[in-house]
Design a protein around this motif. Structure first.
Motif, short mmCIF file in Angstrom:
data_model
loop_
_atom_site.label_atom_id
_atom_site.label_comp_id
_atom_site.label_asym_id
_atom_site.label_seq_id
_atom_site.Cartn_x
_atom_site.Cartn_y
_atom_site.Cartn_z
N ASN A 43 10.63 -7.88 -3.12
CA ASN A 43 10.00 -8.18 -4.84
C ASN A 43 9.43 -6.27 -5.36
OD1 ASN A 43 10.13 -11.15 -5.04
ND2 ASN A 43 9.47 -11.15 -3.24
N GLN A 44 9.42 -6.08 -4.43
CA GLN A 44 9.40 -4.27 -5.13
C GLN A 44 10.09 -3.89 -6.00
OE1 GLN A 44 9.59 -0.68 -2.78
NE2 GLN A 44 11.18 -1.91 -0.75
N ASN A 45 9.70 -2.72 -7.12
CA ASN A 45 10.13 -2.10 -7.88
C ASN A 45 11.21 -0.88 -7.76
OD1 ASN A 45 11.53 -0.86 -9.99
ND2 ASN A 45 9.56 -0.60 -11.38
N PRO A 46 12.79 -1.33 -7.36
CA PRO A 46 13.27 0.00 -6.87
C PRO A 46 13.23 1.10 -7.28
CG PRO A 46 14.26 -2.24 -7.76
CD PRO A 46 13.59 -2.49 -8.04
N LEU A 47 13.06 1.14 -8.56
CA LEU A 47 12.91 2.32 -9.19
C LEU A 47 11.23 3.23 -9.12
CD1 LEU A 47 14.05 1.32 -12.91
CD2 LEU A 47 15.23 2.98 -10.98
N ASP A 48 10.73 2.09 -8.09
CA ASP A 48 9.18 2.71 -8.08
C ASP A 48 8.38 1.93 -6.45
OD1 ASP A 48 6.58 3.61 -8.00
OD2 ASP A 48 5.24 2.41 -9.28
N PRO A 49 9.28 2.14 -5.51
CA PRO A 49 8.88 1.88 -4.24
C PRO A 49 7.62 1.97 -4.02
CG PRO A 49 10.68 3.70 -4.02
CD PRO A 49 10.52 3.33 -5.60
N MET A 50 7.77 0.95 -2.65
CA MET A 50 5.98 0.80 -2.49
C MET A 50 5.91 2.16 -1.64
SD MET A 50 5.98 -2.18 0.22
CE MET A 50 4.27 -1.67 1.21
N ASP A 51 4.57 3.40 -1.28
CA ASP A 51 4.76 3.55 0.01
C ASP A 51 4.75 3.22 1.22
OD1 ASP A 51 4.22 6.62 1.22
OD2 ASP A 51 2.51 6.30 0.30
N THR A 52 6.58 3.59 2.31
CA THR A 52 6.65 3.54 3.45
C THR A 52 4.96 3.93 4.37
OG1 THR A 52 8.02 5.29 3.41
CG2 THR A 52 9.05 3.52 2.93
N ASN A 53 4.66 5.52 4.26
CA ASN A 53 3.86 5.66 4.70
C ASN A 53 2.23 4.92 4.76
OD1 ASN A 53 5.31 7.97 5.48
ND2 ASN A 53 4.34 9.31 4.08
N GLN A 54 2.20 3.73 3.84
CA GLN A 54 1.46 3.38 4.27
C GLN A 54 1.62 2.37 4.50
OE1 GLN A 54 -0.07 2.36 -0.29
NE2 GLN A 54 -1.95 1.01 0.59
N PHE A 55 2.30 1.40 4.53
CA PHE A 55 2.13 0.29 5.36
C PHE A 55 2.65 0.50 6.91
CE2 PHE A 55 7.02 -0.01 5.95
CZ PHE A 55 7.66 0.21 4.71
N THR A 56 3.65 2.00 7.27
CA THR A 56 3.64 2.19 8.07
C THR A 56 2.40 2.86 9.11
OG1 THR A 56 6.01 3.08 7.44
CG2 THR A 56 5.10 4.10 10.28
N GLN A 57 1.47 3.58 8.68
CA GLN A 57 -0.14 3.63 8.82
C GLN A 57 -0.66 2.28 9.19
OE1 GLN A 57 -2.32 6.32 6.24
NE2 GLN A 57 -4.33 6.24 7.75
N GLN A 58 -0.48 1.07 8.47
CA GLN A 58 -0.98 0.10 8.66
C GLN A 58 -0.43 -1.10 9.51
OE1 GLN A 58 -1.25 -1.91 4.54
NE2 GLN A 58 -1.82 -0.08 3.96
N LEU A 59 0.46 -0.96 10.17
CA LEU A 59 0.99 -1.42 11.45
C LEU A 59 0.95 -1.02 12.09
CD1 LEU A 59 5.43 -1.18 9.81
CD2 LEU A 59 3.42 -3.54 10.94
#
Length: 227
Positions: A43-59
Motif C-alpha cells: 500500500n505504499q505510495n509509488p511516488l514516495d516509497p518507503m526507505d528500503t534501508n530502514q526495513f532491511t536493517q530491521q530484518l
C-alpha cells in the motif's frame, strides 16, 4: 506504519536480553513484523516509497535476535549435559577411597584425625597446629619432616590433655630446614566417600561430615574398609 515496525523490532531486541523471554514471544513479534511490512509494501505510495534501508536493517535485527535465541538454547543444552556428566562422575566415587587437596579432616569421637603432609624438602623443625571450626588453636606439636609425602596423625587430644569433641579440624604447618629457611608443606586428606551432594552448581563429595569439592580430588582407589 514504519514507526510500528520499528517499535516491534526494538521490543524484540529488548525482550531477548530479559531473563523471562520465550522464543514464542519473539516468533510472534517477527510474524507481526512481516505482516506489517508486507502490508506497507503493498500500500505504499509509488511516488514516495518507503526507505528500503530502514526495513532491511530491521530484518537484520530480527535475524540477530533469532540467532541469539538459538545460541542461548544450545548453550543451555551444553550446560545441562555437562552437569549431568559431572553428577554421574561424582556418584561413581561413592565407596571409593580418595585423597583430596585440603587442610581439613574429620575427628571421630574417641578416635583420631589424619593428614597427608608433602614437604618440598626435609624440615628439621615443623610446628603443626590443629584448629577447630572457629579457627581456635586446640593443639600444637613440633616434629621433623622428611622430604616428600608422609602421614601426620592427631590423637584428638587438646593442649590441656582432654579429648576434643568430634568434628572437622584444620591443620597448619610452619616448617624450617636446618638453616632456618622456610619449607613448603602441602596438605591433603584421605577417606572413603560416603555420599555426594548434588544440590549445588557443582558436585561435592562427603567423607563423614567433611565436604570435598570434586575438583580437589588427587587420587582415587578402592576402599580398604572391610565390608
Amino acid at each position: 506504519m514504519t514507526s510500528g515496525i520499528s517499535s516491534l523490532a526494538n521490543t524484540a531486541a529488548t525482550k531477548t536480553s530479559s531473563t523471562g523471554t520465550s522464543a514464542q514471544e519473539i516468533a510472534g513479534n517477527f510474524t507481526q513484523f512481516l505482516t506489517l511490512l508486507t502490508t506497507q509494501l503493498k500500500n505504499q505510495n509509488p511516488l514516495d516509497p518507503m526507505d528500503t534501508n530502514q526495513f532491511t536493517q530491521q530484518l537484520v535485527q530480527f535475524a540477530g535476535v533469532e540467532q541469539q535465541l538459538k545460541t542461548n538454547d544450545r548453550l543451555d543444552n551444553i550446560l545441562t549435559s555437562s552437569k549431568a556428566a559431572s553428577s554421574a562422575t561424582a556418584t561413581s566415587y561413592i565407596g571409593k577411597s580418595i585423597t583430596a587437596d585440603g587442610s581439613a579432616a574429620d575427628l571421630t569421637s574417641g578416635g583420631s584425625a589424619n593428614w597427608n603432609l608433602n614437604a618440598s624438602r626435609a624440615a628439621s623443625k615443623a610446628v603443626v597446629s590443629i584448629l577447630d571450626s572457629k579457627s581456635n588453636v586446640v593443639g600444637t606439636q613440633t616434629i621433623a619432616l622428611t622430604a616428600g609425602s608422609q602421614t601426620f596423625t592427631w590423637n584428638g587430644r587438646t593442649a590441656s590433655g582432654i579429648s576434643a569433641p568430634a568434628g572437622t579440624y584444620t591443620i597448619k604447618v610452619a616448617a624450617q630446614d636446618a638453616t632456618g629457611a622456610s619449607v613448603t608443606v602441602d596438605t591433603s586428606t584421605s577417606g572413603t566417600v560416603d555420599e555426594v551432594d548434588l544440590s549445588g552448581s557443582t558436585p561435592v563429595l562427603l567423607i563423614g561430615k567433611q565436604r570435598v569439592p570434586l575438583s580437589s580430588v588427587q587420587t582415587v582407589g578402592l576402599s580398604t574398609t572391610a565390608g
